[in-house]
Motif scaffolding. Structure first.
Motif, PDB file in Angstrom:
ATOM      1  N   GLY A 170       3.892 -40.849 -66.962  1.00 60.31           N
ATOM      2  CA  GLY A 170       3.308 -41.597 -65.856  1.00 60.31           C
ATOM      3  C   GLY A 170       3.978 -41.402 -64.513  1.00 60.31           C
ATOM      4  N   ILE A 171       5.000 -40.591 -64.419  1.00 65.73           N
ATOM      5  CA  ILE A 171       5.702 -40.400 -63.149  1.00 65.73           C
ATOM      6  C   ILE A 171       4.987 -39.392 -62.268  1.00 65.73           C
ATOM      7  N   MET A 172       4.446 -38.336 -62.901  1.00 69.24           N
ATOM      8  CA  MET A 172       3.798 -37.268 -62.146  1.00 69.24           C
ATOM      9  C   MET A 172       2.339 -37.150 -62.536  1.00 69.24           C
ATOM     10  N   THR A 173       1.570 -36.597 -61.607  1.00 65.21           N
ATOM     11  CA  THR A 173       0.167 -36.329 -61.911  1.00 65.21           C
ATOM     12  C   THR A 173       0.074 -35.030 -62.725  1.00 65.21           C
ATOM     13  N   LYS A 174      -1.108 -34.781 -63.245  1.00 62.21           N
ATOM     14  CA  LYS A 174      -1.332 -33.565 -64.026  1.00 62.21           C
ATOM     15  C   LYS A 174      -1.124 -32.317 -63.162  1.00 62.21           C
ATOM     16  N   GLU A 175      -1.538 -32.369 -61.898  1.00 62.28           N
ATOM     17  CA  GLU A 175      -1.381 -31.232 -60.994  1.00 62.28           C
ATOM     18  C   GLU A 175       0.101 -30.935 -60.735  1.00 62.28           C
ATOM     19  N   GLN A 176       0.896 -31.993 -60.558  1.00 58.29           N
ATOM     20  CA  GLN A 176       2.328 -31.801 -60.338  1.00 58.29           C
ATOM     21  C   GLN A 176       2.997 -31.214 -61.580  1.00 58.29           C
ATOM     22  N   THR A 177       2.573 -31.690 -62.723  1.00 57.88           N
ATOM     23  CA  THR A 177       3.124 -31.177 -63.973  1.00 57.88           C
ATOM     24  C   THR A 177       2.763 -29.702 -64.159  1.00 57.88           C
ATOM     25  N   MET A 178       1.522 -29.333 -63.860  1.00 56.23           N
ATOM     26  CA  MET A 178       1.106 -27.939 -63.969  1.00 56.23           C
ATOM     27  C   MET A 178       1.852 -27.063 -62.961  1.00 56.23           C
ATOM     28  N   ALA A 179       2.123 -27.593 -61.771  1.00 52.16           N
ATOM     29  CA  ALA A 179       2.870 -26.841 -60.767  1.00 52.16           C
ATOM     30  C   ALA A 179       4.287 -26.556 -61.257  1.00 52.16           C
ATOM     31  N   ILE A 180       4.914 -27.533 -61.901  1.00 55.37           N
ATOM     32  CA  ILE A 180       6.252 -27.332 -62.453  1.00 55.37           C
ATOM     33  C   ILE A 180       6.208 -26.287 -63.568  1.00 55.37           C
ATOM     34  N   ALA A 181       5.212 -26.375 -64.431  1.00 52.26           N
ATOM     35  CA  ALA A 181       5.073 -25.404 -65.526  1.00 52.26           C
ATOM     36  C   ALA A 181       4.878 -23.990 -64.967  1.00 52.26           C
ATOM     37  N   ASN A 182       4.065 -23.856 -63.932  1.00 51.76           N
ATOM     38  CA  ASN A 182       3.867 -22.541 -63.311  1.00 51.76           C
ATOM     39  C   ASN A 182       5.156 -22.009 -62.695  1.00 51.76           C
ATOM     40  N   ASP A 183       5.936 -22.900 -62.069  1.00 51.45           N
ATOM     41  CA  ASP A 183       7.210 -22.475 -61.494  1.00 51.45           C
ATOM     42  C   ASP A 183       8.178 -22.002 -62.573  1.00 51.45           C
ATOM     43  N   ILE A 184       8.123 -22.614 -63.734  1.00 55.03           N
ATOM     44  CA  ILE A 184       8.980 -22.195 -64.845  1.00 55.03           C
ATOM     45  C   ILE A 184       8.518 -20.849 -65.393  1.00 55.03           C
ATOM     46  N   LEU A 185       7.206 -20.647 -65.475  1.00 54.55           N
ATOM     47  CA  LEU A 185       6.662 -19.443 -66.100  1.00 54.55           C
ATOM     48  C   LEU A 185       6.641 -18.217 -65.191  1.00 54.55           C
ATOM     49  N   ASN A 186       6.640 -18.402 -63.880  1.00 59.25           N
ATOM     50  CA  ASN A 186       6.509 -17.265 -62.963  1.00 59.25           C
ATOM     51  C   ASN A 186       7.588 -16.193 -63.118  1.00 59.25           C
ATOM     52  N   PRO A 187       8.884 -16.551 -63.249  1.00 57.87           N
ATOM     53  CA  PRO A 187       9.881 -15.476 -63.421  1.00 57.87           C
ATOM     54  C   PRO A 187       9.651 -14.651 -64.685  1.00 57.87           C
ATOM     55  N   MET A 188       9.264 -15.301 -65.772  1.00 50.88           N
ATOM     56  CA  MET A 188       9.013 -14.570 -67.000  1.00 50.88           C
ATOM     57  C   MET A 188       7.803 -13.654 -66.839  1.00 50.88           C
ATOM     58  N   TRP A 189       6.787 -14.133 -66.146  1.00 51.00           N
ATOM     59  CA  TRP A 189       5.608 -13.305 -65.914  1.00 51.00           C
ATOM     60  C   TRP A 189       5.957 -12.110 -65.044  1.00 51.00           C
ATOM     61  N   GLN A 190       6.855 -12.279 -64.070  1.00 52.14           N
ATOM     62  CA  GLN A 190       7.284 -11.160 -63.234  1.00 52.14           C
ATOM     63  C   GLN A 190       8.008 -10.106 -64.075  1.00 52.14           C
ATOM     64  N   TRP A 191       8.854 -10.530 -65.002  1.00 54.96           N
ATOM     65  CA  TRP A 191       9.510  -9.582 -65.902  1.00 54.96           C
ATOM     66  C   TRP A 191       8.467  -8.833 -66.723  1.00 54.96           C
ATOM     67  N   HIS A 192       7.445  -9.543 -67.169  1.00 59.21           N
ATOM     68  CA  HIS A 192       6.376  -8.938 -67.960  1.00 59.21           C
ATOM     69  C   HIS A 192       5.651  -7.865 -67.133  1.00 59.21           C
ATOM     70  N   GLU A 193       5.355  -8.174 -65.880  1.00 61.20           N
ATOM     71  CA  GLU A 193       4.680  -7.217 -65.014  1.00 61.20           C
ATOM     72  C   GLU A 193       5.559  -6.002 -64.712  1.00 61.20           C
ATOM     73  N   TYR A 194       6.838  -6.242 -64.411  1.00 62.39           N
ATOM     74  CA  TYR A 194       7.743  -5.135 -64.123  1.00 62.39           C
ATOM     75  C   TYR A 194       7.865  -4.204 -65.325  1.00 62.39           C
ATOM     76  N   ALA A 195       7.965  -4.772 -66.523  1.00 63.47           N
ATOM     77  CA  ALA A 195       8.049  -3.952 -67.732  1.00 63.47           C
ATOM     78  C   ALA A 195       6.784  -3.116 -67.898  1.00 63.47           C
ATOM     79  N   ALA A 196       5.624  -3.688 -67.588  1.00 65.42           N
ATOM     80  CA  ALA A 196       4.365  -2.939 -67.691  1.00 65.42           C
ATOM     81  C   ALA A 196       4.337  -1.788 -66.686  1.00 65.42           C
ATOM     82  N   TYR A 197       4.808  -2.018 -65.463  1.00 66.62           N
ATOM     83  CA  TYR A 197       4.855  -0.948 -64.470  1.00 66.62           C
ATOM     84  C   TYR A 197       5.797   0.175 -64.921  1.00 66.62           C
ATOM     85  N   ILE A 198       6.927  -0.182 -65.476  1.00 67.59           N
ATOM     86  CA  ILE A 198       7.880   0.817 -65.955  1.00 67.59           C
ATOM     87  C   ILE A 198       7.273   1.640 -67.083  1.00 67.59           C
ATOM     88  N   ILE A 199       6.568   0.970 -67.993  1.00 64.01           N
ATOM     89  CA  ILE A 199       5.929   1.679 -69.102  1.00 64.01           C
ATOM     90  C   ILE A 199       4.896   2.666 -68.581  1.00 64.01           C
TER      91      ILE A 199
END
Length: 91
Positions: free
Chosen positions: A53-82
């Motif tokens: 009840g502290i945060m809205t669903k949008e705020q929670t999704m924004a935090i989740a996206n901020d957590i996932l973005n670095p991992m997704w960048q590693w995924h993209e960089y690995a694909a470019y290298i391949i």
């Protein structure tokens, strides 16, 4: 027993082989983590469980996206290298 055909690969071919193998491992691990433990739904569930009840669903999704973005960048960089090393291997 000796083999008739002697298969030897050059150092260049071995380097290209391992240059493809290591980024594929990163690609597999980051993709698997994103699909399983580090997906949006589990992260949002943990945030909502620890802070109900502290945060809205949008705020929670924004935090989740901020957590996932670095991992997704590693995924993209690995694909470019391949792709780069695969094109080098074809050439």
């Amino acid at each position: 027993m000796k083999t008739i055909f002697k298969k030897e690969f050059t150092v260049t071919h071995r380097i290209l082989h391992w240059s493809l193998g290591l980024p594929m491992t990163v690609l597999f691990i980051s993709g698997f983590l994103r699909m399983q433990w580090m997906g949006r739904k589990p992260i949002v569930a943990v945030i909502e469980q620890d802070a109900p009840g502290i945060m809205t669903k949008e705020q929670t999704m924004a935090i989740a996206n901020d957590i996932l973005n670095p991992m997704w960048q590693w995924h993209e960089y690995a694909a470019y290298i391949i792709v780069f090393f695969f094109l080098m291997r074809i050439a």
